[in-house]
Design a protein around this motif. Structure first.
Motif, PDB file in Angstrom:
ATOM      1  N   LYS A  59      -4.901  -1.588  -3.056  1.00 47.49           N
ATOM      2  CA  LYS A  59      -4.505  -1.100  -4.510  1.00 47.49           C
ATOM      3  C   LYS A  59      -2.856  -1.036  -4.930  1.00 47.49           C
ATOM      4  O   LYS A  59      -2.571  -1.216  -5.965  1.00 47.49           O
ATOM      5  N   ASN A  60      -1.989  -0.704  -3.984  1.00 51.28           N
ATOM      6  CA  ASN A  60      -0.765  -0.328  -4.016  1.00 51.28           C
ATOM      7  C   ASN A  60       0.217  -1.380  -3.662  1.00 51.28           C
ATOM      8  O   ASN A  60       1.324  -1.243  -3.820  1.00 51.28           O
ATOM      9  N   GLU A  61      -0.203  -2.689  -3.214  1.00 46.29           N
ATOM     10  CA  GLU A  61       0.697  -3.653  -2.691  1.00 46.29           C
ATOM     11  C   GLU A  61       1.001  -4.568  -3.680  1.00 46.29           C
ATOM     12  O   GLU A  61       0.216  -4.838  -4.555  1.00 46.29           O
ATOM     13  N   VAL A  62       2.023  -5.293  -3.578  1.00 45.55           N
ATOM     14  CA  VAL A  62       2.376  -6.256  -4.960  1.00 45.55           C
ATOM     15  C   VAL A  62       1.512  -7.613  -4.657  1.00 45.55           C
ATOM     16  O   VAL A  62       0.928  -8.012  -5.600  1.00 45.55           O
ATOM     17  N   LYS A  63       1.337  -7.722  -3.452  1.00 48.65           N
ATOM     18  CA  LYS A  63       0.255  -8.969  -3.080  1.00 48.65           C
ATOM     19  C   LYS A  63      -1.034  -8.476  -2.290  1.00 48.65           C
ATOM     20  O   LYS A  63      -0.997  -8.669  -1.165  1.00 48.65           O
ATOM     21  N   PRO A  64      -2.037  -7.897  -2.967  1.00 50.55           N
ATOM     22  CA  PRO A  64      -2.857  -7.361  -2.493  1.00 50.55           C
ATOM     23  C   PRO A  64      -3.898  -8.326  -1.548  1.00 50.55           C
ATOM     24  O   PRO A  64      -4.440  -8.138  -0.650  1.00 50.55           O
ATOM     25  N   GLU A  65      -3.785  -9.461  -1.866  1.00 48.97           N
ATOM     26  CA  GLU A  65      -4.462 -10.554  -1.005  1.00 48.97           C
ATOM     27  C   GLU A  65      -3.799 -10.844   0.295  1.00 48.97           C
ATOM     28  O   GLU A  65      -4.831 -11.473   1.223  1.00 48.97           O
ATOM     29  N   PHE A  66      -2.791 -10.359   0.671  1.00 52.74           N
ATOM     30  CA  PHE A  66      -2.340 -10.063   2.127  1.00 52.74           C
ATOM     31  C   PHE A  66      -2.598  -8.979   2.779  1.00 52.74           C
ATOM     32  O   PHE A  66      -2.333  -8.784   4.281  1.00 52.74           O
ATOM     33  N   VAL A  67      -3.503  -8.085   2.248  1.00 51.11           N
ATOM     34  CA  VAL A  67      -3.719  -6.857   2.766  1.00 51.11           C
ATOM     35  C   VAL A  67      -4.752  -6.974   3.799  1.00 51.11           C
ATOM     36  O   VAL A  67      -6.093  -7.419   3.312  1.00 51.11           O
ATOM     37  N   ASN A  68      -4.592  -6.463   5.016  1.00 49.92           N
ATOM     38  CA  ASN A  68      -5.953  -6.440   5.808  1.00 49.92           C
ATOM     39  C   ASN A  68      -5.681  -5.255   6.539  1.00 49.92           C
ATOM     40  O   ASN A  68      -4.882  -4.257   6.332  1.00 49.92           O
ATOM     41  N   THR A  69      -6.906  -4.898   7.489  1.00 51.33           N
ATOM     42  CA  THR A  69      -6.929  -3.600   8.252  1.00 51.33           C
ATOM     43  C   THR A  69      -5.545  -3.392   8.805  1.00 51.33           C
ATOM     44  O   THR A  69      -5.200  -2.299   8.816  1.00 51.33           O
ATOM     45  N   TYR A  70      -5.342  -4.212   9.699  1.00 57.63           N
ATOM     46  CA  TYR A  70      -4.137  -4.182  10.527  1.00 57.63           C
ATOM     47  C   TYR A  70      -2.735  -4.130   9.735  1.00 57.63           C
ATOM     48  O   TYR A  70      -2.023  -3.205  10.060  1.00 57.63           O
ATOM     49  N   TYR A  71      -2.707  -4.751   8.541  1.00 60.21           N
ATOM     50  CA  TYR A  71      -1.326  -4.555   7.841  1.00 60.21           C
ATOM     51  C   TYR A  71      -1.309  -2.996   7.231  1.00 60.21           C
ATOM     52  O   TYR A  71      -0.427  -2.455   7.322  1.00 60.21           O
ATOM     53  N   SER A  72      -2.507  -2.719   6.716  1.00 58.68           N
ATOM     54  CA  SER A  72      -2.711  -1.466   6.314  1.00 58.68           C
ATOM     55  C   SER A  72      -2.349  -0.149   7.292  1.00 58.68           C
ATOM     56  O   SER A  72      -1.601   0.793   7.005  1.00 58.68           O
ATOM     57  N   LEU A  73      -2.799  -0.577   8.525  1.00 58.99           N
ATOM     58  CA  LEU A  73      -2.663   0.658   9.579  1.00 58.99           C
ATOM     59  C   LEU A  73      -1.251   0.485  10.109  1.00 58.99           C
ATOM     60  O   LEU A  73      -0.624   1.461  10.161  1.00 58.99           O
ATOM     61  N   ALA A  74      -0.475  -0.655   9.971  1.00 54.79           N
ATOM     62  CA  ALA A  74       0.865  -0.785  10.366  1.00 54.79           C
ATOM     63  C   ALA A  74       1.611  -0.149   9.181  1.00 54.79           C
ATOM     64  O   ALA A  74       2.759   0.324   9.705  1.00 54.79           O
ATOM     65  N   GLN A  75       1.327  -0.107   8.009  1.00 58.17           N
ATOM     66  CA  GLN A  75       1.892   0.387   6.757  1.00 58.17           C
ATOM     67  C   GLN A  75       1.730   2.156   6.998  1.00 58.17           C
ATOM     68  O   GLN A  75       2.614   2.767   6.531  1.00 58.17           O
TER      69      GLN A  75
END
Length: 197
Positions: A59-75
Motif C-alpha cells: 500500500k505504501n510503495e511507489v511501485k507496489p507491483e514490485f512488492v513481494n514478501t521478501y522485499y517487505s521483510l527486507a524493508q
C-alpha cells in the motif's frame, strides 16, 4: 449474595460465548516443527506477520507491483527490530486476535524484562534458534542469550545484513516474526490500533 453469584455467572457466560479465532493460513505450508507451543497458533502467527508487512508495503510503495514478501521483510526488518515500526498501522485485526491468543501461551513471554518481551528460553523459541541455518547468527544469539543481553535491538543490524537467509531458512524467519513483531505488539495499546481489513 445471590446477586453476586448471578453477576459472576453472567460474566462467565459472556466470556465463554466469545468466538475462537478463525485461522486463515492453516492450509499454507508448515515451515517449522517445534515442540513447546501450539504449532497451529505459531504457524498462524507467522503467516499473519508476513501478510501484515506485505500489505503495508504494497500500500505504501511507489511501485507496489514490485512488492513481494521478501522485499517487505527486507524493508521492515531493521526498524522492526529496533521497535521503531508504527504498529498502529501495521497490524491487521486478525493479528490482534492472535496476539490475544499468544498472550495465553505459557512461558512464551517475559513481560517483566527490560530487553525483550520474548522469553528466549522457552522451548518453542529455543527450537527456532537451534534450527537457524546460519551458524554465525545462531552463535551470536546463543552468546547474547547466555549473557542475558539478547534483544532484537542489539541484533537489528545483524538481522538486516542477513535478511536474505529468510528465503531458505524458515526457522530464522519465524524467529524474526516473534522477536521483531509480536514481542513489541505485547506492549501496544490494542484499543487504538487501526485495521486495514
Amino acid at each position: 449474595m445471590k446477586k453476586y453469584l448471578i453477576l459472576i455467572l453472567i460474566i462467565f457466560l459472556l466470556n465463554s460465548c466469545k468466538e475462537p479465532v478463525q485461522y486463515k493460513y492453516q492450509d499454507d505450508v508448515r515451515v517449522v516443527q517445534c515442540e513447546g507451543a501450539d504449532i497451529d497458533l505459531m504457524h498462524e502467527a507467522y503467516y499473519s506477520f508476513l501478510y501484515d508487512i506485505y500489505e503495508y508495503y504494497k500500500k505504501n510503495e511507489v511501485k507496489p507491483e514490485f512488492v513481494n514478501t521478501y522485499y517487505s521483510l527486507a524493508q521492515y526488518i531493521y526498524r522492526g527490530a529496533m521497535g521503531e515500526v508504527d504498529y498502529l498501522v501495521f497490524a491487521s485485526s486478525h493479528t490482534l486476535d492472535l496476539v490475544d491468543e499468544l498472550k495465553k501461551v505459557e512461558d512464551l513471554w517475559n513481560l517483566d524484562s527490560k530487553k525483550s518481551n520474548l522469553n528466549y528460553n522457552n522451548e518453542f523459541v529455543n527450537c527456532l534458534i537451534e534450527n537457524i541455518k546460519n551458524e554465525e547468527i545462531k552463535v551470536t544469539i546463543n552468546a547474547l542469550r547466555e549473557s542475558n543481553a539478547l534483544s532484537p535491538m542489539i541484533l537489528a543490524e545483524t538481522y538486516r545484513i542477513n535478511i536474505k537467509d529468510t528465503q531458505t531458512d524458515k526457522y530464522f524467519e519465524m524467529f524474526l516474526a516473534f522477536d521483531t513483531y509480536y514481542q513489541y505488539l505485547m506492549e501496544v495499546d490494542m484499543s487504538n490500533l487501526s485495521y486495514y481489513e
